[in-house]
Design a protein around this motif. Structure first.
Motif, short mmCIF file in Angstrom:
data_model
loop_
_atom_site.label_atom_id
_atom_site.label_comp_id
_atom_site.label_asym_id
_atom_site.label_seq_id
_atom_site.Cartn_x
_atom_site.Cartn_y
_atom_site.Cartn_z
N LYS A 1 15.40 -3.70 -21.56
CA LYS A 1 14.29 -2.83 -21.15
C LYS A 1 13.93 -3.06 -19.69
CE LYS A 1 9.57 -1.46 -22.37
NZ LYS A 1 9.12 -1.45 -20.97
N GLU A 2 13.89 -4.33 -19.29
CA GLU A 2 13.55 -4.64 -17.90
C GLU A 2 14.57 -4.04 -16.94
OE1 GLU A 2 11.28 -8.96 -18.58
OE2 GLU A 2 13.42 -8.88 -18.12
N LEU A 3 15.86 -4.14 -17.31
CA LEU A 3 16.91 -3.58 -16.45
C LEU A 3 16.80 -2.06 -16.39
CD1 LEU A 3 19.43 -4.04 -14.73
CD2 LEU A 3 20.79 -3.93 -16.84
N SER A 4 16.57 -1.43 -17.53
CA SER A 4 16.43 0.03 -17.57
C SER A 4 15.21 0.49 -16.76
CB SER A 4 16.30 0.49 -19.03
OG SER A 4 16.20 1.89 -19.10
N ASP A 5 14.09 -0.24 -16.91
CA ASP A 5 12.88 0.12 -16.16
C ASP A 5 13.10 -0.03 -14.66
OD1 ASP A 5 11.63 0.65 -18.53
OD2 ASP A 5 10.46 -1.19 -18.60
N PHE A 6 13.76 -1.10 -14.27
CA PHE A 6 13.99 -1.34 -12.84
C PHE A 6 14.86 -0.24 -12.23
CE2 PHE A 6 16.69 -2.96 -9.44
CZ PHE A 6 15.73 -3.38 -8.52
N LEU A 7 15.93 0.14 -12.97
CA LEU A 7 16.85 1.15 -12.44
C LEU A 7 16.31 2.57 -12.62
CD1 LEU A 7 20.20 -0.36 -13.77
CD2 LEU A 7 19.32 -0.46 -11.44
N GLY A 8 15.35 2.73 -13.52
CA GLY A 8 14.77 4.04 -13.74
C GLY A 8 15.67 4.99 -14.50
N ILE A 9 16.58 4.45 -15.31
CA ILE A 9 17.49 5.29 -16.10
C ILE A 9 17.63 4.69 -17.49
CG2 ILE A 9 18.83 6.16 -14.14
CD1 ILE A 9 20.94 4.04 -14.76
N ALA A 10 17.99 5.55 -18.44
CA ALA A 10 18.31 5.07 -19.78
C ALA A 10 19.74 4.54 -19.76
CB ALA A 10 18.18 6.19 -20.80
N LEU A 11 19.92 3.30 -20.20
CA LEU A 11 21.24 2.67 -20.15
C LEU A 11 22.00 2.77 -21.46
CD1 LEU A 11 20.26 -0.58 -18.22
CD2 LEU A 11 21.57 1.36 -17.33
N LEU A 12 21.27 2.87 -22.58
CA LEU A 12 21.90 2.83 -23.90
C LEU A 12 21.41 3.98 -24.76
CD1 LEU A 12 21.42 -1.00 -24.55
CD2 LEU A 12 23.58 0.12 -23.99
N GLU A 13 22.25 4.36 -25.72
CA GLU A 13 21.87 5.37 -26.69
C GLU A 13 22.46 4.98 -28.04
OE1 GLU A 13 23.46 8.96 -25.14
OE2 GLU A 13 25.55 8.44 -25.54
N ARG A 14 21.86 5.49 -29.11
CA ARG A 14 22.34 5.17 -30.45
C ARG A 14 23.72 5.78 -30.67
NH1 ARG A 14 20.19 0.98 -32.36
NH2 ARG A 14 21.19 1.57 -34.33
N ALA A 15 24.54 5.06 -31.45
CA ALA A 15 25.87 5.55 -31.83
C ALA A 15 26.15 5.03 -33.23
CB ALA A 15 26.94 5.08 -30.84
N GLY A 16 25.87 5.83 -34.24
CA GLY A 16 26.02 5.37 -35.62
C GLY A 16 25.03 4.25 -35.89
N ARG A 17 25.55 3.10 -36.36
CA ARG A 17 24.69 1.95 -36.62
C ARG A 17 24.56 1.05 -35.40
NH1 ARG A 17 27.59 2.25 -41.61
NH2 ARG A 17 26.23 2.78 -43.37
N GLY A 18 25.23 1.38 -34.32
CA GLY A 18 25.17 0.56 -33.13
C GLY A 18 24.67 1.33 -31.93
N VAL A 19 25.05 0.87 -30.75
CA VAL A 19 24.65 1.53 -29.51
C VAL A 19 25.86 1.66 -28.60
CG1 VAL A 19 22.26 0.69 -29.59
CG2 VAL A 19 24.01 -0.67 -28.43
N ARG A 20 25.73 2.54 -27.60
CA ARG A 20 26.76 2.70 -26.57
C ARG A 20 26.07 3.01 -25.27
NH1 ARG A 20 29.08 8.45 -28.88
NH2 ARG A 20 27.26 9.72 -28.34
N ALA A 21 26.81 2.88 -24.18
CA ALA A 21 26.25 3.18 -22.87
C ALA A 21 26.06 4.68 -22.70
CB ALA A 21 27.16 2.64 -21.77
N THR A 22 24.96 5.07 -22.07
CA THR A 22 24.76 6.46 -21.68
C THR A 22 25.73 6.79 -20.54
OG1 THR A 22 23.11 5.86 -20.03
CG2 THR A 22 22.30 6.31 -22.27
N PRO A 23 25.87 8.06 -20.17
CA PRO A 23 26.72 8.38 -19.01
C PRO A 23 26.30 7.60 -17.77
CG PRO A 23 26.21 10.37 -20.22
CD PRO A 23 25.41 9.28 -20.86
#
Length: 299
Positions: free
Chosen positions: A39-61
């Motif tokens: 969350k801290e990294l995402s807030d600092f960069l101002g972008i969403a870094l991860l998104e749901r993928a099934g039961r896990g997660v993956r990187a956003t574009p």
């Protein structure tokens, strides 16, 4: 303020392993700590870094665009701390894993190998122990984790410990234990084919009571058997950790029995006389991981 190495590491391993939980286990920290760093990294960069993928997660574009740079940072870090000669082990190694063990242990095992021995190139074979044992004997594998191996003087076996094992049944059946072989022999039962460790254990449990299961089906995949049990098709003898998700979602229940089921015995197996340093490195990682995740009975 700028991103910390801990935040970059949290993002890298979450993407690499597909979940914050696995990343936390790999880094030996609590999952809330991983989530906070992400969350801290995402807030600092101002972008969403991860998104749901099934039961896990993956990187956003946007996250995928950053990943090569972060991977470079991770590689440089490994180089800085890479003075341990074991970290310089390189080359391919063929590793076999009993499927019930692999479902739970392969993700953290692979992560640990990537971290501790980035030069290794593991080639994974996941199958029944009897198949893997035969592959070891004909030099198609270098090392394998086997369940209740048949044994051969050409192989050296090193005990890992007891894999918690139990009868698993569809929760919809509403079985109440403890149950005896006389209570289960007429129910649909699914097993790996003979002479697999699962088949030997199932038929041996009934044979001790003078019985043979009357509705026994076979399937070559332990993971598929677990899904069949969850769907209400039959019951089976399965590693407890492998079906933890289905137990949590209420589709599978573990059934206590009399007599109790013996836990499976896990071994690391190699061809006798093979002392390749790559095998030693993989064996050490396997032992570290089963201890780290508390996989074995009594650990």
């Amino acid at each position: 303020m700028r991103p910390s190495l801990a935040q970059l590491e949290a993002f890298f391993w979450t993407v690499e392993l597909g979940s914050a939980q696995r990343a936390a286990r790999h880094l030996n920290i609590a999952q809330p700590t991983i989530s906070l760093r992400l969350k801290e990294l995402s807030d600092f960069l101002g972008i969403a870094l991860l998104e749901r993928a099934g039961r896990g997660v993956r990187a956003t574009p946007e996250g995928r665009a950053l990943l090569p740079r972060i991977a470079t940072v991770m590689a440089e870090l490994r180089g800085i701390v890479g003075h341990d000669p074991m970290k310089q082990i390189v080359g391919p190694i063929r590793v076999g894993l009993a499927e019930g063990f692999a479902v739970t242990c392969l993700p953290p095992l692979l992560a640990a190998l990537l971290n501790d021995h980035p030069g290794l190139q593991p080639e994974w074979a996941v199958s029944t122990s009897t198949t893997l044992e035969a592959q070891l004997l004909r030099d198609a594998l270098d090392v394998a984790v086997l369940l209740n191996p048949i044994g051969d003087e050409r192989l050296t076996l090193a005990a890992l410990g007891a894999q918690p094992t139990a009868w698993a049944a569809p929760s919809a059946w509403g079985l109440r234990g403890p149950l005896a072989p006389q209570d289960l022999w007429s129910l649909p039962i699914i097993s790996n084919p003979p002479p697999s460790a699962m088949h030997r254990q199932i038929t041996g449990w009934f044979a001790a009571a003078g019985l043979t299961p009357s509705r026994l089906s076979v399937c070559s995949s332990v993971a598929v058997i677990a899904e069949l049990v969850a769907e209400g098709i039959g019951m089976s003898l399965l590693p407890e950790r492998m079906v933890a998700r289905q137990i949590a979602d209420g589709s599978i229940q573990l059934v206590p029995t009399v007599p109790p089921v013996d836990d499976g015995r896990l071994f690391v197996a190699v061809r006798s006389g093979n002392e390749d340093v790559k095998i030693q490195a993989v064996t050490a990682i396997i032992r570290k991981i089963v201890l780290q995740i508390g996989y074995l009975r009594g650990r």
